[in-house]
Design an enzyme around this catalytic site. Structure first.
Site, PDB file in Angstrom:
ATOM      1  CE  LYS A 145      -4.377  -1.700   1.617  1.00 21.06           C
ATOM      2  NZ  LYS A 145      -5.457  -1.631   2.580  1.00 21.06           N
ATOM      3  CE  LYS A 187      -5.637  -8.437  -2.563  1.00 21.00           C
ATOM      4  NZ  LYS A 187      -5.753  -7.928  -1.194  1.00 21.00           N
ATOM      5  CE  LYS A 199     -12.808  -3.402  -1.354  1.00 24.59           C
ATOM      6  NZ  LYS A 199     -13.730  -3.147  -0.294  1.00 24.59           N
TER       7      LYS A 199
HETATM    8  P1  TYM Z   1     -10.432  -6.286   2.916  1.00 23.69           P
HETATM    9  O1  TYM Z   1     -11.525  -5.293   3.022  1.00 23.69           O
HETATM   10  O2  TYM Z   1      -9.247  -5.965   2.081  1.00 23.69           O
HETATM   11  O3  TYM Z   1     -10.963  -7.653   2.429  1.00 23.69           O
HETATM   12  C1  TYM Z   1     -12.075  -8.264   3.051  1.00 23.69           C
HETATM   13  C2  TYM Z   1     -11.949  -9.765   2.995  1.00 23.69           C
HETATM   14  O4  TYM Z   1     -11.886 -10.215   1.643  1.00 23.69           O
HETATM   15  C3  TYM Z   1     -10.747 -11.046   1.471  1.00 23.69           C
HETATM   16  N1  TYM Z   1     -10.239 -10.839   0.103  1.00 23.69           N
HETATM   17  C4  TYM Z   1     -10.022 -11.821  -0.784  1.00 23.69           C
HETATM   18  N2  TYM Z   1     -10.189 -13.155  -0.702  1.00 23.69           N
HETATM   19  C5  TYM Z   1      -9.898 -13.886  -1.792  1.00 23.69           C
HETATM   20  N3  TYM Z   1      -9.441 -13.358  -2.955  1.00 23.69           N
HETATM   21  C6  TYM Z   1      -9.250 -12.027  -3.083  1.00 23.69           C
HETATM   22  N4  TYM Z   1      -8.822 -11.524  -4.242  1.00 23.69           N
HETATM   23  C7  TYM Z   1      -9.548 -11.187  -1.962  1.00 23.69           C
HETATM   24  N5  TYM Z   1      -9.497  -9.855  -1.746  1.00 23.69           N
HETATM   25  C8  TYM Z   1      -9.909  -9.657  -0.478  1.00 23.69           C
HETATM   26  C9  TYM Z   1      -9.758 -10.586   2.519  1.00 23.69           C
HETATM   27  O5  TYM Z   1      -8.824 -11.606   2.828  1.00 23.69           O
HETATM   28  C10 TYM Z   1     -10.682 -10.286   3.684  1.00 23.69           C
HETATM   29  O6  TYM Z   1     -11.002 -11.450   4.410  1.00 23.69           O
HETATM   30  N6  TYM Z   1      -7.883  -5.797   7.055  1.00 23.69           N
HETATM   31  C11 TYM Z   1      -9.096  -6.395   6.557  1.00 23.69           C
HETATM   32  C12 TYM Z   1     -10.342  -5.855   7.219  1.00 23.69           C
HETATM   33  C13 TYM Z   1     -10.343  -6.011   8.688  1.00 23.69           C
HETATM   34  C14 TYM Z   1     -10.523  -7.246   9.386  1.00 23.69           C
HETATM   35  C15 TYM Z   1     -10.475  -6.905  10.766  1.00 23.69           C
HETATM   36  C16 TYM Z   1     -10.716  -8.562   8.978  1.00 23.69           C
HETATM   37  C17 TYM Z   1     -10.183  -5.024   9.604  1.00 23.69           C
HETATM   38  N7  TYM Z   1     -10.267  -5.560  10.854  1.00 23.69           N
HETATM   39  C18 TYM Z   1     -10.591  -7.857  11.749  1.00 23.69           C
HETATM   40  C19 TYM Z   1     -10.846  -9.541   9.978  1.00 23.69           C
HETATM   41  C20 TYM Z   1     -10.782  -9.186  11.344  1.00 23.69           C
HETATM   42  C21 TYM Z   1      -9.157  -6.048   5.083  1.00 23.69           C
HETATM   43  O7  TYM Z   1      -8.552  -5.133   4.640  1.00 23.69           O
HETATM   44  O8  TYM Z   1      -9.989  -6.733   4.389  1.00 23.69           O
END
Ligand code: TYM
Length: 334
Positions: A115, A197, A200
């Site tokens: 990032k 990956k 978005k």
């Molecule tokens: P975020 O918002 O980036 O993604 C949300 C969830 O989607 C999964 N994910 C994917 N899985 C498979 N293939 C992909 N291409 C893909 N892109 C995203 C991510 O692994 C995630 O599970 N830091 C976290 C948000 C968060 C969180 C937490 C999660 C904040 N606090 C506490 C669990 C527990 C995040 O950025 O997710």
């Protein structure tokens, strides 16, 4: 005290609409877990602030995310679906845990490095301490399991390290959480660069399926998906594009890779890509319909938010007070 049910915690950032990766890697797996676990799902709006947001769009996106959670099947009567920023204990515990986390640990976080490279003009301290706030989210609820995609594994590891460090100093304050990473779909790749990956923030719109893309758009994006010059629908490291499409197809149909290979034996990639596009569009259609109804039902959504914010606040505050006491902060005088 014995917990009645094990506790599960997860969440997503409230930025833009979700991708098929978010859905297959996380959201789809969450549905139905509330029978076995006490489930908490946050709209992670504080985390989203690490990237500059347009305030109006940001507020709309957070609401959209809430509605998508519910539309995907998270019943807000049975799952605590709430806003992270409505529970101030997250930021408060985040600060305390910052003081128990080493810069050396944060320097190793690959997501920070990625990032920081993407937003070179805004490498803020929040981006750097992002994993500590995530640890606070999870530890506040004493979560046993955290279902996430593969990309969040390192953040789960640092959460466990911070919790163990704290427990070693102060006794058994935090439950040590286990990651729960689904077998299929844990890493959905870009349709245009299948070694990257699906994300978005990808600039190429054809690389990412958005959950609210209409049927024609979904099918068109799959038709344009990058594959290889071969014709065989076979899973393998040498075929990242086809393997990714097979993973997606497997997730939505429940078929194995071998079954998929057999189904498309002798057919070309065109037939396969169309089948994947149609299967994904079919899978998302009911969610999209429900979403359109829900997003208009302001009263219902706001009722759910309020009830669940209160519930989350109750659980989170309990842990926060315990932590404050352990580290020696003076108790509130009433
Ligand atoms: P975020 O918002 O980036 O993604 C949300 C969830 O989607 C999964 N994910 C994917 N899985 C498979 N293939 C992909 N291409 C893909 N892109 C995203 C991510 O692994 C995630 O599970 N830091 C976290 C948000 C968060 C969180 C937490 C999660 C904040 N606090 C506490 C669990 C527990 C995040 O950025 O997710």
């Amino acid at each position: 005290m014995e917990k009645e049910k094990k506790i599960l915690y997860s969440g997503m950032q409230a930025t833009g609409t979700l991708t098929l990766g978010n859905y297959l890697g996380a959201l789809k797996n969450w549905v139905g877990l509330c029978d076995e676990y006490e489930c908490f799902y946050g709209v992670m709006d504080l985390h989203s602030l690490t990237v500059r947001q347009n305030p109006t769009e940001f507020r709309q996106n957070a609401r959209k995310l809430y509605a998508l959670y519910v539309a995907a099947g998270l019943d807000p009567e049975k799952n605590c679906v709430y806003y992270q920023s409505h529970v101030s204990a997250h930021a408060e515990l985040g600060w305390i845990l910052d003081c128990f986390t080493y810069m050396g640990e944060l320097n190793r976080m690959t997501q920070f490095k990625d990032k920081a490279a993407k937003h070179a003009d805004n490498i803020n301290a929040g981006l750097y301490t992002y994993p500590v706030l995530m640890a606070a989210d999870i530890l506040l609820y004493q979560a046993d399991v955290v279902p996430v995609g593969v990309d969040q594994k390192q953040h789960l590891e640092i959460t466990r390290d911070i919790a163990e460090r704290f427990n070693n100093l102060y006794g058994e304050v935090f439950t040590i959480p286990e990651p729960y990473i689904g077998k299929a779909g844990a890493k959905i790749m870009s349709l245009q660069e299948p070694t990257k990956k699906m994300s978005k923030s990808d600039e190429n719109v054809n690389a990412t399926i958005m959950l609210l893309d209409d049927r024609d758009t979904i099918i068109r994006k799959f038709k344009r998906a990058v594959t290889d010059s071969d014709t065989e629908v076979r899973y393998g490291e040498d075929k990242p594009g086809i393997s990714n499409l097979m993973d997606i197809y497997a997730c939505v149909t429940g078929k194995t890779h071998d079954e998929i290979t057999a189904e498309f034996a002798g057919k070309g990639y065109g037939d396969f890509k169309l089948a994947v596009g149609e299967a994904v569009a079919d899978e998302l259609a009911p969610l999209q319909k429900r979403y359109e109804e829900l997003i208009k039902d302001k009263a219902y959504i706001e009722h759910c938010i309020k009830e669940n914010d209160d519930k989350a606040r109750y659980f989170a505050t309990k842990t926060l007070r315990k932590v404050q006491k352990k580290v020696g902060l003076t108790e509130l005088i009433r």
